[in-house]
Design a protein around this motif. Structure first.
Motif, short mmCIF file in Angstrom:
data_model
loop_
_atom_site.label_atom_id
_atom_site.label_comp_id
_atom_site.label_asym_id
_atom_site.label_seq_id
_atom_site.Cartn_x
_atom_site.Cartn_y
_atom_site.Cartn_z
N SER A 161 0.83 -1.17 -0.05
CA SER A 161 -0.07 -0.18 0.15
C SER A 161 0.37 0.62 0.38
CB SER A 161 -0.93 0.08 1.16
OG SER A 161 -0.54 0.44 2.67
N PHE A 162 0.30 2.64 -0.71
CA PHE A 162 1.00 3.83 -0.55
C PHE A 162 -0.08 4.46 -1.48
CE2 PHE A 162 1.52 2.19 -5.13
CZ PHE A 162 0.55 2.67 -5.57
N SER A 163 -0.08 6.06 -0.44
CA SER A 163 -0.68 6.77 -1.02
C SER A 163 -0.25 7.97 -1.47
CB SER A 163 -1.26 7.69 0.45
OG SER A 163 -1.85 7.04 1.26
N LEU A 164 -0.82 8.33 -2.69
CA LEU A 164 -0.95 9.33 -3.49
C LEU A 164 -0.92 10.76 -2.60
CD1 LEU A 164 -2.65 8.17 -6.88
CD2 LEU A 164 -0.66 7.96 -5.68
N SER A 165 0.16 12.06 -3.41
CA SER A 165 -0.20 13.17 -2.83
C SER A 165 -1.37 13.73 -2.63
CB SER A 165 0.75 13.38 -4.51
OG SER A 165 0.52 14.26 -5.07
N ASN A 166 -1.83 13.76 -3.42
CA ASN A 166 -3.22 14.28 -3.37
C ASN A 166 -4.59 13.45 -1.83
OD1 ASN A 166 -4.28 11.81 -4.59
ND2 ASN A 166 -4.90 13.16 -6.56
N GLY A 167 -3.75 12.60 -1.78
CA GLY A 167 -4.35 11.76 -0.21
C GLY A 167 -5.07 10.41 -0.55
N MET A 168 -5.25 10.34 -2.51
CA MET A 168 -5.41 9.13 -2.30
C MET A 168 -4.96 7.89 -1.68
SD MET A 168 -6.87 8.61 -6.23
CE MET A 168 -7.15 6.92 -6.48
N ARG A 169 -5.53 6.96 -1.80
CA ARG A 169 -5.34 5.57 -1.02
C ARG A 169 -4.70 4.65 -2.60
NH1 ARG A 169 -8.78 4.55 4.03
NH2 ARG A 169 -10.26 4.56 2.69
N VAL A 170 -4.18 3.82 -2.00
CA VAL A 170 -3.69 3.06 -3.29
C VAL A 170 -3.56 1.71 -2.35
CG1 VAL A 170 -2.26 1.09 -5.51
CG2 VAL A 170 -2.72 4.11 -5.25
N LEU A 171 -3.57 0.37 -2.61
CA LEU A 171 -3.71 -1.55 -2.42
C LEU A 171 -3.26 -1.85 -3.69
CD1 LEU A 171 -3.03 -2.62 0.16
CD2 LEU A 171 -5.85 -3.25 -0.17
N VAL A 172 -2.11 -3.06 -3.74
CA VAL A 172 -2.08 -3.53 -4.12
C VAL A 172 -2.07 -5.21 -4.57
CG1 VAL A 172 -0.67 -3.78 -6.51
CG2 VAL A 172 -0.45 -1.95 -5.40
N ILE A 173 -2.64 -6.28 -4.83
CA ILE A 173 -2.59 -7.46 -4.17
C ILE A 173 -1.63 -7.96 -5.37
CG2 ILE A 173 -3.92 -9.10 -3.77
CD1 ILE A 173 -5.16 -6.00 -3.17
N PRO A 174 -0.26 -8.43 -5.30
CA PRO A 174 -0.20 -8.78 -6.91
C PRO A 174 0.09 -10.16 -6.75
CG PRO A 174 2.02 -8.04 -5.39
CD PRO A 174 0.28 -8.16 -4.87
N ASP A 175 -0.11 -10.55 -8.10
CA ASP A 175 -1.00 -12.23 -8.66
C ASP A 175 -0.22 -11.93 -10.34
OD1 ASP A 175 -1.56 -14.08 -8.75
OD2 ASP A 175 -4.43 -13.79 -8.81
N HIS A 176 0.77 -12.94 -10.13
CA HIS A 176 1.19 -13.06 -11.40
C HIS A 176 1.17 -14.00 -12.41
CE1 HIS A 176 3.73 -9.93 -10.55
NE2 HIS A 176 3.67 -9.48 -9.24
N ARG A 177 0.16 -14.76 -12.16
CA ARG A 177 -0.08 -16.06 -12.41
C ARG A 177 -0.79 -16.16 -14.06
NH1 ARG A 177 -3.56 -18.65 -7.64
NH2 ARG A 177 -4.79 -16.87 -8.09
N ALA A 178 -1.49 -14.88 -13.69
CA ALA A 178 -1.84 -14.67 -15.49
C ALA A 178 -1.77 -12.84 -16.14
CB ALA A 178 -3.16 -14.79 -15.53
N PRO A 179 -1.12 -12.24 -17.77
CA PRO A 179 -0.91 -11.28 -17.80
C PRO A 179 -2.15 -10.16 -17.74
CG PRO A 179 -0.79 -12.63 -19.73
CD PRO A 179 -1.69 -13.93 -18.15
N VAL A 180 -3.54 -10.60 -16.33
CA VAL A 180 -4.45 -10.08 -15.80
C VAL A 180 -4.77 -8.70 -15.24
CG1 VAL A 180 -7.22 -10.09 -15.55
CG2 VAL A 180 -5.94 -11.57 -17.44
N VAL A 181 -5.16 -7.99 -14.81
CA VAL A 181 -5.08 -7.41 -13.38
C VAL A 181 -6.64 -6.87 -13.23
CG1 VAL A 181 -2.94 -6.12 -13.67
CG2 VAL A 181 -5.07 -5.01 -14.27
N THR A 182 -7.15 -6.86 -12.15
CA THR A 182 -9.09 -6.45 -11.46
C THR A 182 -8.29 -4.75 -11.25
OG1 THR A 182 -9.54 -8.18 -10.72
CG2 THR A 182 -10.56 -6.47 -10.06
N HIS A 183 -8.89 -3.76 -11.49
CA HIS A 183 -8.88 -2.65 -11.41
C HIS A 183 -9.91 -2.28 -10.83
CE1 HIS A 183 -8.95 2.00 -12.13
NE2 HIS A 183 -7.86 1.60 -12.12
N MET A 184 -9.95 -1.53 -9.26
CA MET A 184 -11.34 -0.96 -8.68
C MET A 184 -10.55 0.36 -8.10
SD MET A 184 -11.98 -4.43 -6.84
CE MET A 184 -14.24 -3.71 -7.02
#
Length: 459
Positions: free
Chosen positions: A43-66
């Motif tokens: 996790s990390f935060s952006l300069s404007n305060g938006m929060r970000v969470l990443v759950i790495p899963d490299h089994r397939a070249p696909v992402v779920t963006h929410m």
């Protein structure tokens, strides 16, 4: 588009709880012991305060963006209910650079899928797409976070769509009428008492100005969280997040939730609905219970195990007693739901069989609860419940969207990502004594709401 409600009273056939999501999606059965180390959230935060969470899963070249907004129907004001769900619809109606409906078409042309849902406590938008198309959907979501166009030509026809949805899902559904009465008895003045879709009279009066004010107040980076699960790490996502979301300006501060507390019931209540559309009688009962935020992680896991032992599946006490041994029910289930910000709950559901009455059902349910409180749970039950929770996770971990949803919904109600990640260890620690402590908190000397759904009375 859909509106997802994490409430047992909305879908009695399933245990819809955050803990169920955590336990099923994230519990580490033995087969998962060798999962890659990089599956831990970052996790990390952006300069404007938006929060970000990443759950790495490299089994397939696909992402779920929410993108999750920390606002739901419980945050609406009296007379303006339904705005959270209404705005969810309007978010697909275009910006200066993206025409109405074009968002979905762009995602589809690039091999992805998209949707959104509204709950009492949050609203979320998601896309599932190839990882090399991630910048595309980030640009699209950032654009509509900042530049949504709301004109009379799109707002009022869409309001008619929502009203039609209301007629189909609420007015034409007898179970919805019973749920509404039960929620009114259970939650009192709290906003959980009303449907996520809103009060019909309020929805009919919503205006373009209402939608714009809601959007400007709540759809701002400080009130948003980006969750990405899939073939990417925080190191690679951070520059993309800063490029597309970090440059957005805040139109308002982060929301402060101020709903009244959900108070214990002073007495038990019974609500009855007769409707000619009812084909078979349905019996329901709900108790208030602590939510996950009010409990330690181990205590929360104990409530999940209690739900499994008491009423989840054909090996549960409730099913064996009412369906198998006594034959008085065609279906019987109970569940714990702890995934709301302001309250948890424990629910029961049964369909009488043959000539069995609701009185027969209630007597047997009370006997099952009484036996549990008097004699406790066995070591075999405890072991089986944990095994079932963990076994389901082996398959659920393949659902990347489920992982993103589990973490996102947890964050929105105040559960930290590390608790979600470590949930398997808490389930493993649960003892029989922990389960009994949870059972006493819910059932020992407490009041509840009973619901009866019946065919129309003969005159």
């Amino acid at each position: 588009m859909t509106f997802a409600i994490f409430s047992p009273m909305k879908m009695p056939f399933r245990r819809l709880a955050l803990g169920c999501v955590m336990a099923v999606s994230l519990a580490a059965a033995p087969a998962l012991a060798e999962k890659p180390a990089d599956t831990a959230p970052q996790s990390f935060s952006l300069s404007n305060g938006m929060r970000v969470l990443v759950i790495p899963d490299h089994r397939a070249p696909v992402v779920t963006h929410m993108v999750w907004y920390d606002v739901g129907s419980a945050d609406e004001t009296k007379g303006k209910t339904g705005l959270a769900h209404f705005l969810e619809h309007l978010m697909f109606k275009g910006t200066k650079d993206v025409a109405p409906g074009e968002f979905a078409r762009i995602v589809d042309r690039n091999g992805g899928s998209e949707n959104a849902f509204t709950s009492y406590d949050y609203t979320a938008y998601y896309e599932v797409i190839a990882s090399d198309r991630l910048p595309l959907v980030m640009e699209l979501e950032a654009d509509r976070m900042a530049n949504l166009r709301l004109t009379d030509e799109v707002v009022y026809p869409e309001r008619d769509v929502v009203l039609e949805e209301y007629r189909m899902r609420i007015e034409n559904n007898p179970m919805s009428a019973l749920r509404q009465k039960m929620d009114q008895a259970l939650y009192g003045p709290h906003p959980y008492v009303r449907q996520v879709i809103g009060v019909k009279k309020d929805v009919e009066g919503l205006t373009r100005e209402d939608a714009r004010a809601f959007y400007d107040r709540y759809y701002t980076p400080k009130n948003a969280t980006l969750v990405v699960a899939g073939d990417i790490d925080a190191e690679d996502l951070k520059p993309l997040a800063e490029k597309y979301y970090g440059v957005l300006k805040n139109r308002a501060e982060r929301i402060e939730h101020d709903a009244p507390p959900v108070k214990p019931l002073a007495k038990s209540v019974r609500e009855v609905v007769h409707d000619k559309r009812v084909g078979e009688p349905v019996w329901l009962r709900t108790y208030l219970a602590p939510n996950y935020v009010a409990l330690s992680p181990k205590e929360g896991a104990a409530f999940d195990v209690l739900g499994q032992i008491l009423g989840d599946g054909t090996t549960s006490r409730l099913y064996k007693a009412l369906v198998v041994d006594q034959g008085i029910a065609a279906a019987a289930q109970s569940w714990y739901s702890g995934g709301r910000r302001d309250s948890g709950g424990f629910g029961f559901y049964a369909i009488p069989r043959g000539r069995a009455s609701f009185a027969d059902i209630e007597k047997s349910v009370d006997a099952v609860i009484g036996n549990l409180l008097k004699n406790g749970v066995t070591g075999e039950e405890l072991k089986r419940a944990k095994t079932l929770i963990e076994a389901g996770s082996v398959y659920a971990r393949d659902d990347q969207k489920g992982l993103a949803n589990a973490y996102g919904s947890a964050l929105m109600v105040g559960v930290k990502p590390e608790i979600v990640h470590d949930w398997p260890s808490y389930v493993k620690q649960v003892t029989a004594g922990d389960v009994m402590e949870a059972a006493r908190k819910v059932f020992d000397g407490t009041h509840y709401v009973t619901g009866e759904l019946l065919p129309e009375e003969k005159s």
